[in-house]
Scaffold this motif. Structure first.
Motif, PDB file in Angstrom:
ATOM      1  N   ALA A 131      45.728  41.392  49.673  1.00 31.23           N
ATOM      2  CA  ALA A 131      46.644  40.723  49.843  1.00 31.23           C
ATOM      3  C   ALA A 131      46.457  39.289  50.372  1.00 31.23           C
ATOM      4  N   ASP A 132      45.524  39.411  51.290  1.00 35.97           N
ATOM      5  CA  ASP A 132      44.747  38.079  51.846  1.00 35.97           C
ATOM      6  C   ASP A 132      43.940  37.491  50.777  1.00 35.97           C
ATOM      7  N   GLU A 135      45.919  35.381  48.370  1.00 37.58           N
ATOM      8  CA  GLU A 135      46.415  34.153  48.788  1.00 37.58           C
ATOM      9  C   GLU A 135      45.214  33.195  48.744  1.00 37.58           C
ATOM     10  N   ALA A 138      44.986  31.852  45.129  1.00 39.56           N
ATOM     11  CA  ALA A 138      46.047  31.037  44.878  1.00 39.56           C
ATOM     12  C   ALA A 138      45.807  29.653  45.530  1.00 39.56           C
ATOM     13  N   ALA A 139      44.919  29.598  46.568  1.00 40.49           N
ATOM     14  CA  ALA A 139      44.477  28.350  47.267  1.00 40.49           C
ATOM     15  C   ALA A 139      43.000  27.764  46.715  1.00 40.49           C
ATOM     16  N   HIS A 154      50.742  42.190  43.474  1.00 47.74           N
ATOM     17  CA  HIS A 154      50.632  41.039  44.117  1.00 47.74           C
ATOM     18  C   HIS A 154      50.912  39.922  43.295  1.00 47.74           C
ATOM     19  N   ARG A 156      52.118  36.686  41.474  1.00 47.66           N
ATOM     20  CA  ARG A 156      52.515  35.365  41.913  1.00 47.66           C
ATOM     21  C   ARG A 156      52.912  34.418  40.807  1.00 47.66           C
TER      22      ARG A 156
END
Length: 269
Positions: A131-132, A135, A138-139, A154, A156
């Motif tokens: 999950a981290d 993120e 996405a960044a 997960h 998005r």
């Protein structure tokens, strides 16, 4: 039920990415009196959970130590790379490890693919969880290689994924403690393997009951078979019928006829 009796239940563990809803629905249809409780667990803790008897069975990711756990492999997942939607890889249908040689590939500590390191360039740090890592993708920090089910879990709107052709694959299995293969575990194995509700595997079969004989009426005589009954049925006289034994009537007729001729008075000349 007495105070000492415990109602039966079934605890099913499952790792992230596995969707047990279909099997749970079939269980509830077939065994409505045995509640099934779902126990979510991380991939790294699943086997210890089963060994500790905190679940009766579980969907885990292979490999599994078969020393004390039984396992039935169920399916192999497609491996994908998770990317931002505007990434250049989004323009192709699938990619190879060579295509990612210049990319930063994230390697979370809970990785389930079992490789020492992903292809491409390593990130400065390993994320603690998948999950981290999502993120960070996405960044714009890097890309992530995972089983397809985890990419869906997960999901998005700003990310997408593409199949990675030459990467390790993750296999999902049903596992349980080897010395705890109970009747309920057998029932669940049957559901997962697609056995029908009439299958006797995992349950005590009912012994076949003998067919009841139809009682004859007291003093009733069975009807003879066709063609073997009486002289009327075959057109022949049975032995011992009127006329005496076979040939007796013929001899009697001959004797009677001869006696008649001898007793007839002769002509006068």
């Amino acid at each position: 039920m007495t105070g000492s009796e415990v109602s039966p239940s079934f605890r099913l563990a499952y790792v992230p990415g596995v969707t047990p809803a279909k099997w749970v629905r079939i269980w509830n249809e077939r065994l409505p009196d045995v509640p099934l409780a779902l126990v979510p667990v991380t991939a790294g803790d699943a086997c210890d959970l089963l060994r500790g008897r905190d679940a009766d069975a579980g969907f885990v990711r292979l490999p599994v130590d078969r020393t004390d756990l039984s396992a039935i492999p169920l399916y192999t997942e497609t491996t994908v790379v998770v990317i931002p939607k505007d990434h250049v890889v989004a323009a192709v249908e699938e990619v190879s490890a060579e295509d990612l040689a210049d990319e930063v590939l994230l390697h979370p500590l809970d990785d389930v693919l079992g490789w020492e390191r992903p292809p491409g360039r390593p990130a400065n740090e390993r994320p603690a969880t998948t999950a981290d890592a999502i993120e960070l993708v996405a960044a714009g920090v890097g890309l992530l290689v995972v089983p397809q089910s985890l990419a869906r879990l997960h999901h998005r709107k700003d990310l997408m994924y593409r199949p990675l052709t030459d990467a390790p694959e993750s296999r999902v299995a049903l596992s349980w403690p080897e010395d705890e293969t109970t009747d309920l575990v057998e029932q669940f194995i049957g559901i997962v393997r697609g056995r029908t509700v009439n299958s006797t595997r995992g349950r005590t079969p009912t012994p076949p009951q003998p067919k009841a004989k139809r009682p004859d009426k007291d003093g009733a005589r069975r009807k003879p078979a066709a063609g073997k009954a009486t002289g009327k049925a075959t057109g022949k006289s049975p032995r011992g019928a009127s006329g005496g034994p076979k040939g007796g009537s013929r001899g009697g007729s001959k004797g009677g006829s001869g006696g008649g001729r001898r007793g007839k008075p002769g002509r006068r000349s």
